[in-house]
Design an enzyme around this catalytic site. Structure first.
Site, PDB file in Angstrom:
ATOM      1  N   ARG A 118       0.857  -1.179   0.000  1.00  0.00           N
ATOM      2  CA  ARG A 118       0.000   0.000   0.000  1.00  0.00           C
ATOM      3  C   ARG A 118       0.898   1.236   0.000  1.00  0.00           C
ATOM      4  O   ARG A 118       1.754   1.387   0.877  1.00  0.00           O
ATOM      5  CB  ARG A 118      -0.901  -0.002   1.241  1.00  0.00           C
ATOM      6  CG  ARG A 118      -1.782   1.233   1.311  1.00  0.00           C
ATOM      7  CD  ARG A 118      -2.814   1.169   2.446  1.00  0.00           C
ATOM      8  NE  ARG A 118      -3.558   2.409   2.468  1.00  0.00           N
ATOM      9  CZ  ARG A 118      -3.804   3.131   3.561  1.00  0.00           C
ATOM     10  NH1 ARG A 118      -3.396   2.708   4.748  1.00  0.00           N
ATOM     11  NH2 ARG A 118      -4.469   4.251   3.485  1.00  0.00           N
ATOM     12  N   HIS A 163      -3.224  10.929   1.327  1.00  0.00           N
ATOM     13  CA  HIS A 163      -2.795  10.574   2.682  1.00  0.00           C
ATOM     14  C   HIS A 163      -2.292  11.862   3.361  1.00  0.00           C
ATOM     15  O   HIS A 163      -1.123  11.981   3.721  1.00  0.00           O
ATOM     16  CB  HIS A 163      -1.723   9.483   2.628  1.00  0.00           C
ATOM     17  CG  HIS A 163      -1.597   8.674   3.887  1.00  0.00           C
ATOM     18  ND1 HIS A 163      -1.778   7.300   3.938  1.00  0.00           N
ATOM     19  CD2 HIS A 163      -1.307   9.043   5.156  1.00  0.00           C
ATOM     20  CE1 HIS A 163      -1.595   6.865   5.182  1.00  0.00           C
ATOM     21  NE2 HIS A 163      -1.292   7.907   5.947  1.00  0.00           N
ATOM     22  N   ASN A 207      -7.255   8.633   3.122  1.00  0.00           N
ATOM     23  CA  ASN A 207      -6.843   7.897   4.314  1.00  0.00           C
ATOM     24  C   ASN A 207      -7.307   8.606   5.582  1.00  0.00           C
ATOM     25  O   ASN A 207      -7.028   9.795   5.776  1.00  0.00           O
ATOM     26  CB  ASN A 207      -5.317   7.776   4.364  1.00  0.00           C
ATOM     27  CG  ASN A 207      -4.862   7.043   5.616  1.00  0.00           C
ATOM     28  OD1 ASN A 207      -5.109   5.845   5.760  1.00  0.00           O
ATOM     29  ND2 ASN A 207      -4.237   7.762   6.534  1.00  0.00           N
ATOM     30  N   GLU A 208      -8.022   7.880   6.430  1.00  0.00           N
ATOM     31  CA  GLU A 208      -8.437   8.371   7.752  1.00  0.00           C
ATOM     32  C   GLU A 208      -8.956   9.808   7.733  1.00  0.00           C
ATOM     33  O   GLU A 208      -8.301  10.713   8.284  1.00  0.00           O
ATOM     34  CB  GLU A 208      -7.280   8.269   8.749  1.00  0.00           C
ATOM     35  CG  GLU A 208      -6.814   6.859   9.006  1.00  0.00           C
ATOM     36  CD  GLU A 208      -5.906   6.728  10.229  1.00  0.00           C
ATOM     37  OE1 GLU A 208      -5.548   7.753  10.824  1.00  0.00           O
ATOM     38  OE2 GLU A 208      -5.576   5.588  10.587  1.00  0.00           O
ATOM     39  N   GLU A 423      -4.656  -0.944   7.619  1.00  0.00           N
ATOM     40  CA  GLU A 423      -3.547  -0.658   8.533  1.00  0.00           C
ATOM     41  C   GLU A 423      -3.759  -1.370   9.862  1.00  0.00           C
ATOM     42  O   GLU A 423      -4.859  -1.345  10.418  1.00  0.00           O
ATOM     43  CB  GLU A 423      -3.442   0.845   8.860  1.00  0.00           C
ATOM     44  CG  GLU A 423      -2.696   1.650   7.845  1.00  0.00           C
ATOM     45  CD  GLU A 423      -2.512   3.102   8.285  1.00  0.00           C
ATOM     46  OE1 GLU A 423      -2.280   3.353   9.491  1.00  0.00           O
ATOM     47  OE2 GLU A 423      -2.617   3.985   7.408  1.00  0.00           O
TER      48      GLU A 423
HETATM   49  C1  NOJ Z   1      -2.511   6.136  10.759  1.00  0.00           C
HETATM   50  C2  NOJ Z   1      -1.979   6.749   9.506  1.00  0.00           C
HETATM   51  O1  NOJ Z   1      -2.682   6.399   8.364  1.00  0.00           O
HETATM   52  C3  NOJ Z   1      -0.486   6.558   9.342  1.00  0.00           C
HETATM   53  O2  NOJ Z   1      -0.060   7.582   8.519  1.00  0.00           O
HETATM   54  C4  NOJ Z   1       0.177   6.557  10.696  1.00  0.00           C
HETATM   55  O3  NOJ Z   1       1.554   6.569  10.594  1.00  0.00           O
HETATM   56  C5  NOJ Z   1      -0.285   5.330  11.441  1.00  0.00           C
HETATM   57  N1  NOJ Z   1      -1.720   5.297  11.524  1.00  0.00           N
HETATM   58  C6  NOJ Z   1       0.282   5.199  12.843  1.00  0.00           C
HETATM   59  O4  NOJ Z   1      -0.108   6.236  13.657  1.00  0.00           O
END
Ligand code: NOJ
Length: 533
Positions: A118, A163, A207-208, A423
Protein backbone atom coordinates in the site's frame (compact mmCIF):
# COMPACT_ATOMS: atom_id res chain seq x y z
CA UNK A 1 -45.45 20.30 44.57
CA UNK A 2 -45.31 16.52 45.11
CA UNK A 3 -47.12 16.14 41.83
CA UNK A 4 -44.49 18.27 40.13
CA UNK A 5 -41.68 16.24 41.66
CA UNK A 6 -43.18 12.93 40.60
CA UNK A 7 -43.83 14.28 37.13
CA UNK A 8 -40.22 15.30 36.93
CA UNK A 9 -39.15 11.87 38.19
CA UNK A 10 -41.34 10.17 35.62
CA UNK A 11 -39.95 12.33 32.87
CA UNK A 12 -36.45 11.48 34.01
CA UNK A 13 -37.25 7.76 33.91
CA UNK A 14 -38.73 8.14 30.44
CA UNK A 15 -35.73 10.04 29.21
CA UNK A 16 -33.44 7.42 30.70
CA UNK A 17 -35.45 4.67 29.05
CA UNK A 18 -35.43 6.38 25.66
CA UNK A 19 -31.74 7.06 25.84
CA UNK A 20 -31.11 3.56 27.11
CA UNK A 21 -33.20 1.99 24.39
CA UNK A 22 -31.36 3.83 21.70
CA UNK A 23 -28.38 1.56 21.84
CA UNK A 24 -28.64 -2.11 22.32
CA UNK A 25 -26.18 -3.40 19.83
CA UNK A 26 -22.80 -3.76 21.37
CA UNK A 27 -23.10 -5.16 24.76
CA UNK A 28 -25.45 -8.10 24.98
CA UNK A 29 -25.45 -9.39 28.56
CA UNK A 30 -23.17 -12.30 27.72
CA UNK A 31 -20.93 -11.51 24.84
CA UNK A 32 -19.94 -14.74 23.10
CA UNK A 33 -16.71 -13.08 22.10
CA UNK A 34 -15.83 -12.37 25.71
CA UNK A 35 -16.62 -15.87 26.89
CA UNK A 36 -14.75 -17.82 24.25
CA UNK A 37 -11.11 -17.10 23.77
CA UNK A 38 -9.31 -20.36 24.12
CA UNK A 39 -6.66 -19.91 21.51
CA UNK A 40 -5.50 -23.50 21.77
CA UNK A 41 -8.67 -24.68 20.06
CA UNK A 42 -7.62 -23.22 16.73
CA UNK A 43 -5.02 -23.89 14.07
CA UNK A 44 -4.79 -20.26 12.86
CA UNK A 45 -4.23 -21.20 9.24
CA UNK A 46 -4.93 -18.11 7.18
CA UNK A 47 -7.20 -18.21 4.14
CA UNK A 48 -5.11 -18.91 1.03
CA UNK A 49 -6.69 -15.95 -0.79
CA UNK A 50 -6.19 -13.42 2.02
CA UNK A 51 -3.97 -10.65 0.62
CA UNK A 52 -1.20 -9.83 3.08
CA UNK A 53 0.81 -6.65 2.66
CA UNK A 54 2.68 -3.73 4.15
CA UNK A 55 1.75 -0.06 4.02
CA UNK A 56 3.41 3.31 3.49
CA UNK A 57 2.50 6.91 2.71
CA UNK A 58 4.15 9.53 0.51
CA UNK A 59 4.98 12.22 3.06
CA UNK A 60 6.16 9.72 5.65
CA UNK A 61 8.42 7.89 3.17
CA UNK A 62 9.45 9.60 -0.01
CA UNK A 63 11.57 12.59 0.93
CA UNK A 64 12.68 14.49 -2.23
CA UNK A 65 10.19 17.12 -1.14
CA UNK A 66 11.22 19.60 -3.83
CA UNK A 67 12.69 17.28 -6.47
CA UNK A 68 11.29 16.15 -9.80
CA UNK A 69 9.05 19.18 -10.14
CA UNK A 70 7.14 18.42 -6.95
CA UNK A 71 5.09 21.24 -5.44
CA UNK A 72 4.75 22.23 -1.79
CA UNK A 73 2.21 20.36 0.32
CA UNK A 74 0.61 21.44 3.58
CA UNK A 75 2.94 19.10 5.47
CA UNK A 76 6.00 20.64 3.81
CA UNK A 77 4.76 24.09 4.78
CA UNK A 78 3.74 23.08 8.30
CA UNK A 79 6.97 21.30 9.26
CA UNK A 80 9.11 24.05 7.73
CA UNK A 81 7.26 26.87 9.47
CA UNK A 82 6.47 25.05 12.75
CA UNK A 83 9.48 22.83 13.49
CA UNK A 84 8.53 22.91 17.16
CA UNK A 85 5.28 21.09 16.39
CA UNK A 86 7.24 17.93 15.57
CA UNK A 87 8.58 16.05 18.59
CA UNK A 88 12.17 15.87 17.30
CA UNK A 89 11.91 19.06 15.21
CA UNK A 90 12.45 16.98 12.06
CA UNK A 91 10.47 16.83 8.83
CA UNK A 92 9.81 14.76 5.71
CA UNK A 93 12.33 16.52 3.44
CA UNK A 94 14.34 13.31 3.15
CA UNK A 95 12.37 10.83 5.31
CA UNK A 96 13.29 7.23 4.29
CA UNK A 97 14.36 8.51 0.87
CA UNK A 98 11.98 6.03 -0.76
CA UNK A 99 11.97 8.36 -3.78
CA UNK A 100 15.48 7.21 -4.59
CA UNK A 101 15.43 3.79 -2.96
CA UNK A 102 12.10 2.35 -4.05
CA UNK A 103 13.65 -0.39 -6.18
CA UNK A 104 15.51 -1.93 -3.25
CA UNK A 105 12.49 -1.52 -1.00
CA UNK A 106 10.24 -3.30 -3.45
CA UNK A 107 12.78 -6.11 -3.61
CA UNK A 108 12.50 -6.32 0.17
CA UNK A 109 8.73 -6.63 -0.07
CA UNK A 110 9.20 -9.43 -2.60
CA UNK A 111 11.67 -11.21 -0.32
CA UNK A 112 9.16 -11.05 2.50
CA UNK A 113 6.76 -13.00 0.28
CA UNK A 114 4.05 -10.35 0.56
CA UNK A 115 1.13 -10.03 -1.85
CA UNK A 116 0.47 -6.32 -1.55
CA UNK A 117 2.11 -2.95 -1.07
CA UNK A 118 0.00 0.00 0.00
CA UNK A 119 1.48 3.34 -1.04
CA UNK A 120 0.08 6.81 -1.42
CA UNK A 121 0.58 9.26 -4.24
CA UNK A 122 1.71 12.77 -3.42
CA UNK A 123 -0.82 15.00 -5.17
CA UNK A 124 1.92 17.65 -5.41
CA UNK A 125 4.13 15.37 -7.54
CA UNK A 126 1.38 14.80 -10.06
CA UNK A 127 0.09 18.39 -9.98
CA UNK A 128 2.42 20.72 -8.06
CA UNK A 129 -0.31 23.29 -7.46
CA UNK A 130 -3.09 20.73 -7.16
CA UNK A 131 -4.82 21.79 -10.36
CA UNK A 132 -4.69 20.00 -13.68
CA UNK A 133 -3.07 23.04 -15.28
CA UNK A 134 0.14 22.08 -13.48
CA UNK A 135 0.39 18.44 -14.60
CA UNK A 136 3.95 17.26 -14.00
CA UNK A 137 5.32 14.50 -16.22
CA UNK A 138 8.24 13.70 -13.90
CA UNK A 139 5.83 12.98 -11.07
CA UNK A 140 3.71 10.79 -13.31
CA UNK A 141 6.82 8.89 -14.39
CA UNK A 142 7.93 8.31 -10.81
CA UNK A 143 4.76 6.46 -9.81
CA UNK A 144 4.70 4.65 -13.15
CA UNK A 145 8.13 3.30 -12.31
CA UNK A 146 7.10 2.33 -8.79
CA UNK A 147 3.96 0.57 -10.01
CA UNK A 148 5.84 -1.22 -12.78
CA UNK A 149 8.45 -2.41 -10.32
CA UNK A 150 5.72 -3.85 -8.09
CA UNK A 151 4.01 -5.56 -11.00
CA UNK A 152 7.35 -7.00 -12.14
CA UNK A 153 7.52 -8.90 -8.85
CA UNK A 154 3.86 -9.88 -8.84
CA UNK A 155 3.03 -7.51 -5.96
CA UNK A 156 -0.43 -5.94 -6.05
CA UNK A 157 -0.29 -2.16 -5.62
CA UNK A 158 -2.92 -0.66 -3.32
CA UNK A 159 -2.87 3.06 -3.98
CA UNK A 160 -4.12 5.82 -1.69
CA UNK A 161 -4.88 9.07 -3.47
CA UNK A 162 -4.84 11.31 -0.43
CA UNK A 163 -2.79 10.57 2.68
CA UNK A 164 -3.02 14.07 4.22
CA UNK A 165 -0.59 15.99 1.97
CA UNK A 166 -2.84 18.55 0.28
CA UNK A 167 -1.15 20.89 -2.21
CA UNK A 168 -0.44 24.14 -0.36
CA UNK A 169 -1.96 26.11 -3.23
CA UNK A 170 -5.31 24.43 -2.63
CA UNK A 171 -4.93 25.14 1.08
CA UNK A 172 -4.49 28.79 0.25
CA UNK A 173 -7.90 28.56 -1.39
CA UNK A 174 -9.37 27.33 1.88
CA UNK A 175 -8.33 23.70 1.69
CA UNK A 176 -11.03 21.13 2.42
CA UNK A 177 -13.35 23.80 3.77
CA UNK A 178 -13.73 25.01 0.17
CA UNK A 179 -16.10 22.76 -1.73
CA UNK A 180 -14.25 23.53 -4.95
CA UNK A 181 -11.74 20.91 -3.84
CA UNK A 182 -14.28 18.30 -4.93
CA UNK A 183 -13.73 19.35 -8.54
CA UNK A 184 -9.98 19.45 -8.14
CA UNK A 185 -9.99 16.04 -6.49
CA UNK A 186 -12.00 14.65 -9.37
CA UNK A 187 -9.45 16.00 -11.87
CA UNK A 188 -6.67 14.45 -9.81
CA UNK A 189 -8.45 11.09 -9.58
CA UNK A 190 -9.08 11.22 -13.33
CA UNK A 191 -5.37 11.57 -13.99
CA UNK A 192 -4.55 8.70 -11.64
CA UNK A 193 -7.08 6.33 -13.19
CA UNK A 194 -6.04 7.24 -16.69
CA UNK A 195 -2.30 6.83 -16.13
CA UNK A 196 -2.25 3.96 -13.65
CA UNK A 197 -5.65 2.26 -13.70
CA UNK A 198 -4.50 -0.35 -16.21
CA UNK A 199 -2.27 -1.77 -13.44
CA UNK A 200 -3.75 -0.45 -10.19
CA UNK A 201 -6.85 -2.40 -9.19
CA UNK A 202 -7.10 -1.32 -5.55
CA UNK A 203 -7.76 2.34 -4.89
CA UNK A 204 -8.24 4.17 -1.60
CA UNK A 205 -9.52 7.70 -2.06
CA UNK A 206 -8.77 9.21 1.36
CA UNK A 207 -6.84 7.90 4.31
CA UNK A 208 -8.44 8.37 7.75
CA UNK A 209 -10.65 11.39 7.16
CA UNK A 210 -11.22 11.72 10.92
CA UNK A 211 -7.51 12.42 11.27
CA UNK A 212 -7.15 14.34 8.02
CA UNK A 213 -9.61 16.92 9.35
CA UNK A 214 -7.66 17.28 12.59
CA UNK A 215 -5.61 20.00 10.92
CA UNK A 216 -8.69 22.23 11.10
CA UNK A 217 -8.83 21.94 14.88
CA UNK A 218 -5.65 23.94 15.30
CA UNK A 219 -3.70 22.98 18.35
CA UNK A 220 -6.61 22.82 20.70
CA UNK A 221 -6.99 19.06 20.63
CA UNK A 222 -3.30 18.59 21.07
CA UNK A 223 -2.32 17.00 17.80
CA UNK A 224 -1.69 20.12 15.76
CA UNK A 225 -1.70 18.55 12.30
CA UNK A 226 -1.18 20.44 9.04
CA UNK A 227 -2.57 22.82 7.89
CA UNK A 228 -2.91 23.87 11.55
CA UNK A 229 -5.95 26.03 10.96
CA UNK A 230 -7.86 26.71 14.13
CA UNK A 231 -11.56 26.27 13.38
CA UNK A 232 -12.60 23.61 15.91
CA UNK A 233 -16.14 22.35 15.81
CA UNK A 234 -16.81 24.07 12.51
CA UNK A 235 -13.87 23.70 10.11
CA UNK A 236 -13.37 20.01 10.78
CA UNK A 237 -17.03 19.18 10.00
CA UNK A 238 -16.89 21.31 6.89
CA UNK A 239 -13.67 19.63 5.76
CA UNK A 240 -15.15 16.19 6.46
CA UNK A 241 -18.26 17.11 4.48
CA UNK A 242 -16.14 18.03 1.47
CA UNK A 243 -14.07 14.87 1.82
CA UNK A 244 -17.18 12.70 1.65
CA UNK A 245 -18.29 14.51 -1.48
CA UNK A 246 -14.83 14.26 -3.03
CA UNK A 247 -14.65 10.56 -2.23
CA UNK A 248 -18.05 9.96 -3.82
CA UNK A 249 -17.13 12.01 -6.88
CA UNK A 250 -13.97 9.93 -7.42
CA UNK A 251 -16.01 6.75 -7.01
CA UNK A 252 -18.65 7.80 -9.54
CA UNK A 253 -16.01 8.95 -11.98
CA UNK A 254 -14.49 5.48 -11.85
CA UNK A 255 -17.89 3.88 -12.33
CA UNK A 256 -18.83 6.02 -15.27
CA UNK A 257 -15.57 6.19 -17.11
CA UNK A 258 -13.16 3.45 -16.06
CA UNK A 259 -14.70 0.53 -14.24
CA UNK A 260 -15.88 -1.34 -17.28
CA UNK A 261 -12.44 -1.81 -18.75
CA UNK A 262 -10.19 -1.37 -15.70
CA UNK A 263 -12.25 -3.59 -13.38
CA UNK A 264 -10.70 -2.31 -10.16
CA UNK A 265 -12.09 -1.66 -6.69
CA UNK A 266 -12.33 1.59 -4.76
CA UNK A 267 -12.79 2.42 -1.13
CA UNK A 268 -11.76 4.76 1.66
CA UNK A 269 -9.64 3.90 4.74
CA UNK A 270 -11.51 4.60 7.97
CA UNK A 271 -9.79 4.58 11.30
CA UNK A 272 -11.40 3.61 14.55
CA UNK A 273 -10.45 2.54 18.04
CA UNK A 274 -12.70 -0.03 19.64
CA UNK A 275 -14.54 1.41 22.62
CA UNK A 276 -15.59 -0.44 25.73
CA UNK A 277 -17.70 1.01 28.54
CA UNK A 278 -15.60 2.36 31.41
CA UNK A 279 -17.78 0.29 33.72
CA UNK A 280 -19.13 -2.74 31.90
CA UNK A 281 -22.11 -2.85 34.26
CA UNK A 282 -23.11 0.72 33.65
CA UNK A 283 -25.79 1.20 31.02
CA UNK A 284 -24.71 4.80 30.65
CA UNK A 285 -21.12 3.80 29.91
CA UNK A 286 -22.33 1.26 27.38
CA UNK A 287 -24.22 4.01 25.64
CA UNK A 288 -21.14 6.22 25.79
CA UNK A 289 -19.10 3.50 24.05
CA UNK A 290 -21.73 3.21 21.34
CA UNK A 291 -22.01 6.98 20.97
CA UNK A 292 -18.29 7.56 20.49
CA UNK A 293 -18.16 4.74 17.94
CA UNK A 294 -20.94 6.46 15.98
CA UNK A 295 -19.08 9.76 16.21
CA UNK A 296 -15.78 8.28 15.13
CA UNK A 297 -16.40 5.36 12.78
CA UNK A 298 -19.99 6.33 11.92
CA UNK A 299 -19.09 9.90 10.91
CA UNK A 300 -17.65 8.65 7.62
CA UNK A 301 -18.88 5.05 7.54
CA UNK A 302 -22.63 5.74 7.83
CA UNK A 303 -22.85 8.05 4.81
CA UNK A 304 -21.06 5.47 2.66
CA UNK A 305 -21.89 2.03 4.08
CA UNK A 306 -25.23 2.26 5.89
CA UNK A 307 -28.51 1.40 4.18
CA UNK A 308 -29.90 4.80 4.97
CA UNK A 309 -26.84 6.90 4.22
CA UNK A 310 -26.13 10.30 5.82
CA UNK A 311 -24.45 11.00 9.16
CA UNK A 312 -25.47 8.98 12.22
CA UNK A 313 -28.65 10.36 13.83
CA UNK A 314 -26.96 10.75 17.19
CA UNK A 315 -24.28 12.94 15.64
CA UNK A 316 -26.80 15.13 13.86
CA UNK A 317 -28.86 15.49 17.02
CA UNK A 318 -26.03 16.17 19.45
CA UNK A 319 -24.27 18.70 17.24
CA UNK A 320 -27.55 20.49 16.48
CA UNK A 321 -28.36 20.66 20.21
CA UNK A 322 -24.93 21.95 21.13
CA UNK A 323 -24.94 24.49 18.30
CA UNK A 324 -28.28 25.80 19.50
CA UNK A 325 -27.05 26.06 23.09
CA UNK A 326 -24.03 27.99 21.85
CA UNK A 327 -26.20 30.51 20.03
CA UNK A 328 -25.79 29.33 16.45
CA UNK A 329 -28.75 29.65 14.10
CA UNK A 330 -28.10 26.26 12.51
CA UNK A 331 -26.11 23.16 13.25
CA UNK A 332 -22.36 23.38 12.89
CA UNK A 333 -22.58 20.01 11.14
CA UNK A 334 -23.46 20.77 7.53
CA UNK A 335 -26.45 18.95 6.05
CA UNK A 336 -26.53 16.77 2.97
CA UNK A 337 -29.49 17.18 0.60
CA UNK A 338 -31.40 14.00 -0.17
CA UNK A 339 -29.72 13.92 -3.54
CA UNK A 340 -26.30 14.14 -1.91
CA UNK A 341 -27.15 11.39 0.57
CA UNK A 342 -28.02 9.11 -2.34
CA UNK A 343 -24.96 10.19 -4.28
CA UNK A 344 -22.62 9.24 -1.41
CA UNK A 345 -24.40 6.12 -0.16
CA UNK A 346 -22.85 2.87 -1.42
CA UNK A 347 -19.76 4.48 -2.91
CA UNK A 348 -17.33 1.73 -1.96
CA UNK A 349 -16.41 -1.71 -3.19
CA UNK A 350 -15.06 -2.86 0.16
CA UNK A 351 -14.67 -1.59 3.72
CA UNK A 352 -11.14 -0.22 4.33
CA UNK A 353 -10.30 -0.27 8.03
CA UNK A 354 -7.33 1.05 9.99
CA UNK A 355 -7.42 -0.47 13.48
CA UNK A 356 -4.85 -0.21 16.24
CA UNK A 357 -6.27 -0.01 19.74
CA UNK A 358 -9.11 0.15 22.30
CA UNK A 359 -10.23 2.75 24.84
CA UNK A 360 -12.80 2.97 27.62
CA UNK A 361 -15.70 5.39 27.32
CA UNK A 362 -17.87 7.31 29.74
CA UNK A 363 -20.17 10.31 29.34
CA UNK A 364 -18.36 13.49 30.31
CA UNK A 365 -18.06 16.55 28.15
CA UNK A 366 -14.58 17.88 27.63
CA UNK A 367 -12.74 20.02 25.13
CA UNK A 368 -13.26 23.60 24.06
CA UNK A 369 -16.62 25.07 23.05
CA UNK A 370 -17.29 24.44 20.28
CA UNK A 371 -15.35 21.36 19.26
CA UNK A 372 -15.85 17.87 17.92
CA UNK A 373 -14.41 16.57 21.16
CA UNK A 374 -17.08 18.33 23.21
CA UNK A 375 -19.79 17.34 20.77
CA UNK A 376 -19.04 13.64 21.30
CA UNK A 377 -19.97 14.12 24.97
CA UNK A 378 -17.60 11.29 25.81
CA UNK A 379 -14.31 11.08 27.67
CA UNK A 380 -11.88 8.30 26.81
CA UNK A 381 -9.28 6.61 28.93
CA UNK A 382 -7.28 3.42 29.18
CA UNK A 383 -6.02 1.78 32.34
CA UNK A 384 -2.34 2.20 33.00
CA UNK A 385 -1.91 -1.54 33.46
CA UNK A 386 -2.77 -2.32 29.83
CA UNK A 387 0.36 -3.02 27.76
CA UNK A 388 1.17 0.07 25.76
CA UNK A 389 3.40 1.37 23.00
CA UNK A 390 5.86 3.44 25.02
CA UNK A 391 6.48 5.90 22.21
CA UNK A 392 2.89 6.72 21.35
CA UNK A 393 1.21 6.24 24.74
CA UNK A 394 -2.15 6.06 22.92
CA UNK A 395 -1.57 2.64 21.48
CA UNK A 396 -2.72 0.13 24.05
CA UNK A 397 -2.36 -3.50 23.04
CA UNK A 398 -5.88 -4.90 23.01
CA UNK A 399 -6.20 -7.48 20.21
CA UNK A 400 -9.78 -8.44 21.02
CA UNK A 401 -10.83 -4.93 20.03
CA UNK A 402 -9.97 -5.71 16.39
CA UNK A 403 -12.32 -8.69 16.39
CA UNK A 404 -15.03 -6.56 17.94
CA UNK A 405 -14.69 -3.81 15.34
CA UNK A 406 -14.83 -6.40 12.56
CA UNK A 407 -17.99 -7.86 14.06
CA UNK A 408 -19.49 -4.42 14.47
CA UNK A 409 -18.89 -3.68 10.78
CA UNK A 410 -20.59 -6.91 9.76
CA UNK A 411 -23.56 -6.47 12.09
CA UNK A 412 -24.00 -2.75 11.67
CA UNK A 413 -23.27 -2.23 7.98
CA UNK A 414 -24.23 -5.67 6.72
CA UNK A 415 -22.23 -8.68 5.66
CA UNK A 416 -22.18 -7.72 2.01
CA UNK A 417 -18.98 -5.74 2.59
CA UNK A 418 -15.61 -7.35 2.13
CA UNK A 419 -13.24 -5.86 4.67
CA UNK A 420 -9.64 -4.93 3.98
CA UNK A 421 -7.64 -4.08 7.08
CA UNK A 422 -5.67 -1.31 5.42
CA UNK A 423 -3.55 -0.66 8.53
CA UNK A 424 -2.62 -2.49 11.72
CA UNK A 425 0.71 -2.30 13.49
CA UNK A 426 2.72 -1.33 16.52
CA UNK A 427 4.98 1.60 17.34
CA UNK A 428 8.10 1.45 19.45
CA UNK A 429 11.60 2.93 19.76
CA UNK A 430 12.94 1.18 16.68
CA UNK A 431 14.99 -1.65 18.21
CA UNK A 432 15.65 -4.50 15.78
CA UNK A 433 14.70 -7.04 18.42
CA UNK A 434 11.10 -5.97 18.34
CA UNK A 435 9.42 -8.85 20.12
CA UNK A 436 6.55 -6.62 21.26
CA UNK A 437 5.71 -5.86 17.64
CA UNK A 438 5.79 -9.58 16.81
CA UNK A 439 3.43 -10.35 19.68
CA UNK A 440 1.18 -7.47 18.72
CA UNK A 441 0.96 -8.60 15.09
CA UNK A 442 0.52 -12.28 15.96
CA UNK A 443 -2.23 -11.67 18.50
CA UNK A 444 -4.11 -9.16 16.34
CA UNK A 445 -3.92 -11.55 13.41
CA UNK A 446 -5.33 -14.28 15.65
CA UNK A 447 -8.33 -12.07 16.39
CA UNK A 448 -8.72 -11.41 12.68
CA UNK A 449 -8.61 -15.17 12.14
CA UNK A 450 -11.41 -15.64 14.68
CA UNK A 451 -13.46 -12.91 13.03
CA UNK A 452 -13.08 -14.74 9.71
CA UNK A 453 -13.62 -18.32 10.80
CA UNK A 454 -15.81 -18.07 13.88
CA UNK A 455 -17.80 -14.92 13.20
CA UNK A 456 -17.98 -15.05 9.41
CA UNK A 457 -16.57 -11.60 8.70
CA UNK A 458 -15.30 -11.41 5.13
CA UNK A 459 -11.79 -10.08 5.68
CA UNK A 460 -9.97 -10.24 2.34
CA UNK A 461 -6.84 -8.20 3.05
CA UNK A 462 -4.48 -7.39 5.91
CA UNK A 463 -1.89 -4.64 5.58
CA UNK A 464 0.76 -4.17 8.24
CA UNK A 465 1.77 -0.64 9.12
CA UNK A 466 4.58 -0.35 8.15
CA UNK A 467 7.37 -1.63 5.87
CA UNK A 468 9.97 0.86 7.16
CA UNK A 469 10.44 3.12 10.14
CA UNK A 470 9.17 6.48 8.88
CA UNK A 471 8.08 9.95 9.88
CA UNK A 472 5.28 9.46 12.41
CA UNK A 473 3.76 12.89 11.79
CA UNK A 474 4.08 15.09 14.89
CA UNK A 475 5.98 12.32 16.72
CA UNK A 476 8.74 12.72 14.15
CA UNK A 477 11.15 9.80 13.94
CA UNK A 478 10.81 9.00 17.63
CA UNK A 479 7.96 6.57 17.20
CA UNK A 480 8.91 3.76 14.83
CA UNK A 481 6.51 1.48 13.00
CA UNK A 482 8.70 -0.44 10.54
CA UNK A 483 9.43 -4.11 10.27
CA UNK A 484 12.68 -2.71 8.87
CA UNK A 485 14.78 -0.38 10.97
CA UNK A 486 15.95 2.78 9.21
CA UNK A 487 19.08 4.58 10.33
CA UNK A 488 17.97 8.16 9.80
CA UNK A 489 21.31 9.58 10.90
CA UNK A 490 23.08 7.81 8.05
CA UNK A 491 22.92 9.66 4.72
CA UNK A 492 22.15 6.31 3.09
CA UNK A 493 19.18 5.68 5.39
CA UNK A 494 20.31 2.09 5.84
CA UNK A 495 17.54 -0.47 6.30
CA UNK A 496 17.96 -3.44 8.63
CA UNK A 497 15.35 -6.17 9.00
CA UNK A 498 13.89 -6.50 12.49
CA UNK A 499 12.72 -9.66 14.20
CA UNK A 500 9.24 -8.79 12.92
CA UNK A 501 10.43 -9.03 9.30
CA UNK A 502 11.38 -12.66 10.01
CA UNK A 503 7.98 -13.18 11.58
CA UNK A 504 6.26 -11.79 8.49
CA UNK A 505 8.27 -14.17 6.33
CA UNK A 506 7.08 -17.07 8.46
CA UNK A 507 3.49 -15.93 8.01
CA UNK A 508 3.75 -15.62 4.24
CA UNK A 509 5.62 -18.88 3.77
CA UNK A 510 3.49 -21.04 6.06
CA UNK A 511 0.19 -19.08 5.84
CA UNK A 512 -0.18 -19.88 9.51
CA UNK A 513 0.16 -17.81 12.68
CA UNK A 514 2.60 -19.82 14.81
CA UNK A 515 0.68 -21.48 17.63
CA UNK A 516 3.35 -20.45 20.14
CA UNK A 517 1.80 -16.97 20.16
CA UNK A 518 -1.50 -18.40 21.36
CA UNK A 519 -0.46 -18.02 24.97
CA UNK A 520 0.08 -14.27 24.50
CA UNK A 521 -3.30 -13.95 22.84
CA UNK A 522 -4.92 -15.74 25.72
CA UNK A 523 -3.15 -13.56 28.26
CA UNK A 524 -3.82 -10.30 26.45
CA UNK A 525 -7.48 -11.16 26.05
CA UNK A 526 -7.70 -11.76 29.77
CA UNK A 527 -6.87 -8.13 30.35
CA UNK A 528 -10.09 -6.79 31.57
CA UNK A 529 -11.57 -4.01 29.57
CA UNK A 530 -12.18 -1.97 32.65
CA UNK A 531 -10.54 0.50 34.95
CA UNK A 532 -9.65 -0.96 38.35
CA UNK A 533 -10.22 2.37 40.09
C1 NOJ B 1 -2.51 6.14 10.76
C2 NOJ B 1 -1.98 6.75 9.51
O1 NOJ B 1 -2.68 6.40 8.36
C3 NOJ B 1 -0.49 6.56 9.34
O2 NOJ B 1 -0.06 7.58 8.52
C4 NOJ B 1 0.18 6.56 10.70
O3 NOJ B 1 1.55 6.57 10.59
C5 NOJ B 1 -0.29 5.33 11.44
N1 NOJ B 1 -1.72 5.30 11.52
C6 NOJ B 1 0.28 5.20 12.84
O4 NOJ B 1 -0.11 6.24 13.66
Amino acid sequence: MTKLVSLAALLLVMVTITVGAEFNYIYPEDSEIDKEDDHYLYNFTLPSDLKIGVGSAAYQYEGAWNEGGKGESIWDRFTHTHPGAIADRKNGDVATDFYHKYKDDIKRIKELGLDTFRLSIAWTRIMPSGTISSLNQQGIDFYNNVINELIKYGITPMVTMYHWDLPQYLQDLGGWTNELIVDYFEDYADVLYSYYGDRVKWWITINEPTKAVEGYNGNVTGSGYAPNVSLPGVGSYLAGHTMLKAHARAYHLYNNKYREHQKGQISISLETFWYEPLDINSRSDRNAAEQILEFNLGWFADPIYSEKGDYPDIMKRKIAENSKKEGYRRSRLPEFSEEEVNYIRGTADFFGLNQYTTNLATFREEGPTPSYKRDTGVTLSAPSYWPVSETTKWEKVAPKGLRKVLNYIKDHYGDKWDVVITENGFMDDGATTDTSRVIYLATYMMEMWKAIYIDGVKVVGYVIWSLLDNLEWTSGYISRAGIFHVDFSDPDKIRTPKESAEFVKTITSTRQIPIKYARYGKELNKIEFKDPS
